[in-house]
Design an enzyme around this catalytic site. Structure first.
Site, PDB file in Angstrom:
ATOM      1  N   LYS A  33     -12.077   8.613  -0.637  1.00  0.00           N
ATOM      2  CA  LYS A  33     -12.708   8.951   0.538  1.00  0.00           C
ATOM      3  C   LYS A  33     -13.231  10.549   0.482  1.00  0.00           C
ATOM      4  O   LYS A  33     -12.845  11.264  -0.342  1.00  0.00           O
ATOM      5  CB  LYS A  33     -11.930   8.962   1.559  1.00  0.00           C
ATOM      6  CG  LYS A  33     -11.146   7.564   1.946  1.00  0.00           C
ATOM      7  CD  LYS A  33     -10.093   7.539   3.096  1.00  0.00           C
ATOM      8  CE  LYS A  33      -9.807   6.269   3.405  1.00  0.00           C
ATOM      9  NZ  LYS A  33      -8.786   6.131   4.442  1.00  0.00           N
ATOM     10  N   HIS A  72      -1.241   8.728  14.186  1.00  0.00           N
ATOM     11  CA  HIS A  72      -0.272   9.338  13.056  1.00  0.00           C
ATOM     12  C   HIS A  72       0.702  10.165  13.622  1.00  0.00           C
ATOM     13  O   HIS A  72       1.940  10.104  13.178  1.00  0.00           O
ATOM     14  CB  HIS A  72      -1.006  10.557  12.297  1.00  0.00           C
ATOM     15  CG  HIS A  72      -2.309   9.839  11.433  1.00  0.00           C
ATOM     16  ND1 HIS A  72      -3.480  10.229  11.417  1.00  0.00           N
ATOM     17  CD2 HIS A  72      -2.443   8.809  10.573  1.00  0.00           C
ATOM     18  CE1 HIS A  72      -4.251   9.532  10.805  1.00  0.00           C
ATOM     19  NE2 HIS A  72      -3.697   8.680  10.083  1.00  0.00           N
ATOM     20  N   SER A  80      -8.875   7.198  11.691  1.00  0.00           N
ATOM     21  CA  SER A  80      -9.548   8.233  11.573  1.00  0.00           C
ATOM     22  C   SER A  80     -11.137   7.931  11.595  1.00  0.00           C
ATOM     23  O   SER A  80     -11.856   8.574  12.310  1.00  0.00           O
ATOM     24  CB  SER A  80      -9.295   8.990  10.419  1.00  0.00           C
ATOM     25  OG  SER A  80      -7.749   9.457  10.516  1.00  0.00           O
ATOM     26  N   ARG A 114      -0.357  -1.058  11.781  1.00  0.00           N
ATOM     27  CA  ARG A 114      -1.145  -1.435  13.076  1.00  0.00           C
ATOM     28  C   ARG A 114      -1.238  -2.980  13.355  1.00  0.00           C
ATOM     29  O   ARG A 114      -1.557  -3.314  14.302  1.00  0.00           O
ATOM     30  CB  ARG A 114      -2.376  -0.594  13.060  1.00  0.00           C
ATOM     31  CG  ARG A 114      -2.157   0.846  13.097  1.00  0.00           C
ATOM     32  CD  ARG A 114      -3.540   1.250  12.650  1.00  0.00           C
ATOM     33  NE  ARG A 114      -3.854   1.220  11.307  1.00  0.00           N
ATOM     34  CZ  ARG A 114      -4.948   1.671  10.742  1.00  0.00           C
ATOM     35  NH1 ARG A 114      -5.836   2.179  11.447  1.00  0.00           N
ATOM     36  NH2 ARG A 114      -5.239   1.071   9.512  1.00  0.00           N
TER      37      ARG A 114
HETATM   38  N1  COA Z   1      -2.038   5.037  13.466  1.00  0.00           N
HETATM   39  C1  COA Z   1      -3.481   5.582  13.132  1.00  0.00           C
HETATM   40  N2  COA Z   1      -4.053   5.200  12.386  1.00  0.00           N
HETATM   41  C2  COA Z   1      -3.522   4.861  11.108  1.00  0.00           C
HETATM   42  C3  COA Z   1      -2.188   4.596  11.161  1.00  0.00           C
HETATM   43  C4  COA Z   1      -1.487   4.525  12.457  1.00  0.00           C
HETATM   44  N3  COA Z   1      -0.191   4.288  12.364  1.00  0.00           N
HETATM   45  N4  COA Z   1      -1.777   4.120   9.925  1.00  0.00           N
HETATM   46  C5  COA Z   1      -3.077   4.281   9.178  1.00  0.00           C
HETATM   47  N5  COA Z   1      -4.311   4.792   9.911  1.00  0.00           N
HETATM   48  C6  COA Z   1      -5.388   4.790   9.625  1.00  0.00           C
HETATM   49  C7  COA Z   1      -5.602   6.092   8.892  1.00  0.00           C
HETATM   50  O1  COA Z   1      -5.998   7.198   9.542  1.00  0.00           O
HETATM   51  C8  COA Z   1      -6.647   5.597   7.831  1.00  0.00           C
HETATM   52  O2  COA Z   1      -7.862   5.809   8.650  1.00  0.00           O
HETATM   53  P1  COA Z   1      -9.226   5.947   7.784  1.00  0.00           P
HETATM   54  O3  COA Z   1      -9.309   4.657   6.572  1.00  0.00           O
HETATM   55  O4  COA Z   1     -10.193   5.653   8.786  1.00  0.00           O
HETATM   56  O5  COA Z   1      -9.238   7.161   7.111  1.00  0.00           O
HETATM   57  C9  COA Z   1      -6.569   4.021   7.594  1.00  0.00           C
HETATM   58  O6  COA Z   1      -5.728   3.780   8.757  1.00  0.00           O
HETATM   59  C10 COA Z   1      -5.722   3.845   6.197  1.00  0.00           C
HETATM   60  O7  COA Z   1      -4.589   4.680   6.277  1.00  0.00           O
HETATM   61  P2  COA Z   1      -3.714   4.696   4.828  1.00  0.00           P
HETATM   62  O8  COA Z   1      -3.414   3.463   4.386  1.00  0.00           O
HETATM   63  O9  COA Z   1      -2.694   5.799   5.157  1.00  0.00           O
HETATM   64  O10 COA Z   1      -4.885   5.306   3.812  1.00  0.00           O
HETATM   65  P3  COA Z   1      -4.944   6.676   3.401  1.00  0.00           P
HETATM   66  O11 COA Z   1      -6.460   6.639   2.645  1.00  0.00           O
HETATM   67  O12 COA Z   1      -5.155   7.678   4.580  1.00  0.00           O
HETATM   68  O13 COA Z   1      -3.949   7.051   2.453  1.00  0.00           O
HETATM   69  C11 COA Z   1      -2.711   6.917   0.299  1.00  0.00           C
HETATM   70  C12 COA Z   1      -3.690   6.296   1.370  1.00  0.00           C
HETATM   71  C13 COA Z   1      -3.160   8.669  -0.017  1.00  0.00           C
HETATM   72  C14 COA Z   1      -1.317   6.940   0.765  1.00  0.00           C
HETATM   73  C15 COA Z   1      -2.504   6.060  -0.943  1.00  0.00           C
HETATM   74  O14 COA Z   1      -3.900   5.793  -1.518  1.00  0.00           O
HETATM   75  C16 COA Z   1      -1.803   6.791  -1.903  1.00  0.00           C
HETATM   76  O15 COA Z   1      -0.605   6.622  -2.127  1.00  0.00           O
HETATM   77  N6  COA Z   1      -2.542   7.343  -3.082  1.00  0.00           N
HETATM   78  C17 COA Z   1      -1.783   8.185  -4.242  1.00  0.00           C
HETATM   79  C18 COA Z   1      -2.228   7.572  -5.422  1.00  0.00           C
HETATM   80  C19 COA Z   1      -0.945   6.369  -5.806  1.00  0.00           C
HETATM   81  O16 COA Z   1       0.031   6.715  -5.689  1.00  0.00           O
HETATM   82  N7  COA Z   1      -1.552   5.011  -5.881  1.00  0.00           N
HETATM   83  C20 COA Z   1      -0.580   4.170  -6.195  1.00  0.00           C
HETATM   84  C21 COA Z   1      -0.367   3.336  -4.645  1.00  0.00           C
HETATM   85  S1  COA Z   1       0.643   2.032  -4.962  1.00  0.00           S
END
Ligand code: COA
Length: 159
Positions: free
Chosen positions: A42, A18, A128, A90
């Protein structure tokens, strides 16, 4: 004009992956809002306050703002005056997941675009969840998260 991007996620906890995306986002935008999602599927290990604290410690600079959000990401981004949603990818699996979200978000609000940054090779395997799993079983996670977060993770799993 101040160009603001929103980088949303769970950040449970913030990892070096991140941090890489936020740091590179700062080269493209005047300000990056790192937005911790409140209401997603989550069950986080760290409280919102703890997750926000980690972000503030990693980025004391005023160009990064740590915040929380609930509801639709595009609506939050518009409220904050952001021109873009910043995302890190990634590998191909992340890209196909992101494409779905990009198209849906564009349907919801065409004024907020998404910028994808590719993770560096040394962070492309970090998540994470994996970091928490390694920490839970006593593995060394110091290469994947800031030092203070590694300490806090160890503390959580000792409790
Ligand atoms: N480096 C390291 N880890 C990374 C990364 C990077 N560059 N990019 C993503 N990750 C990891 C995250 O830590 C996360 O790990 P985890 O699943 O072990 O916690 C995983 O990859 C998934 O990340 P991400 O896709 O960012 O998911 P998230 O659950 O952290 O967040 C939201 C998702 C909150 C952004 C998304 O659900 C959202 O926008 N929600 C709001 C509701 C909404 O608008 N919905 C409609 C969307 S179209």
């Amino acid at each position: 004009m101040t160009r603001v991007a929103v980088y949303a996620g769970t950040f449970d906890p913030l990892t070096n992956g991140h941090i890489d995306i936020i740091t590179r986002g700062l080269a493209l935008f005047d300000k990056v809002i790192v937005a911790c999602a409140i209401n997603i599927r989550k069950t986080p290990l760290f409280t919102l306050d703890e997750r926000i604290g980690f972000i503030n410690e990693a980025f004391p600079d005023g160009r990064v703002e740590a915040d929380t959000f609930d509801g639709l990401l595009v609506e939050y981004a518009a409220e904050k005056g952001a021109c873009a949603i910043l995302r890190g990818v990634r590998g191909p699996e992340d890209v196909s997941y992101e494409m779905q979200m990009i198209h849906m978000n564009r349907e919801l609000n065409p004024n907020v675009d998404t910028v994808l940054l590719t993770a560096t090779p040394d962070t492309s395997f970090i998540s994470s969840s994996l970091v928490k799993e390694v920490a839970r079983f006593g593995g060394d996670i110091t290469a994947f998260v800031p030092k203070q977060i590694a300490v806090e993770l160890q503390r959580k799993f000792e409790e």
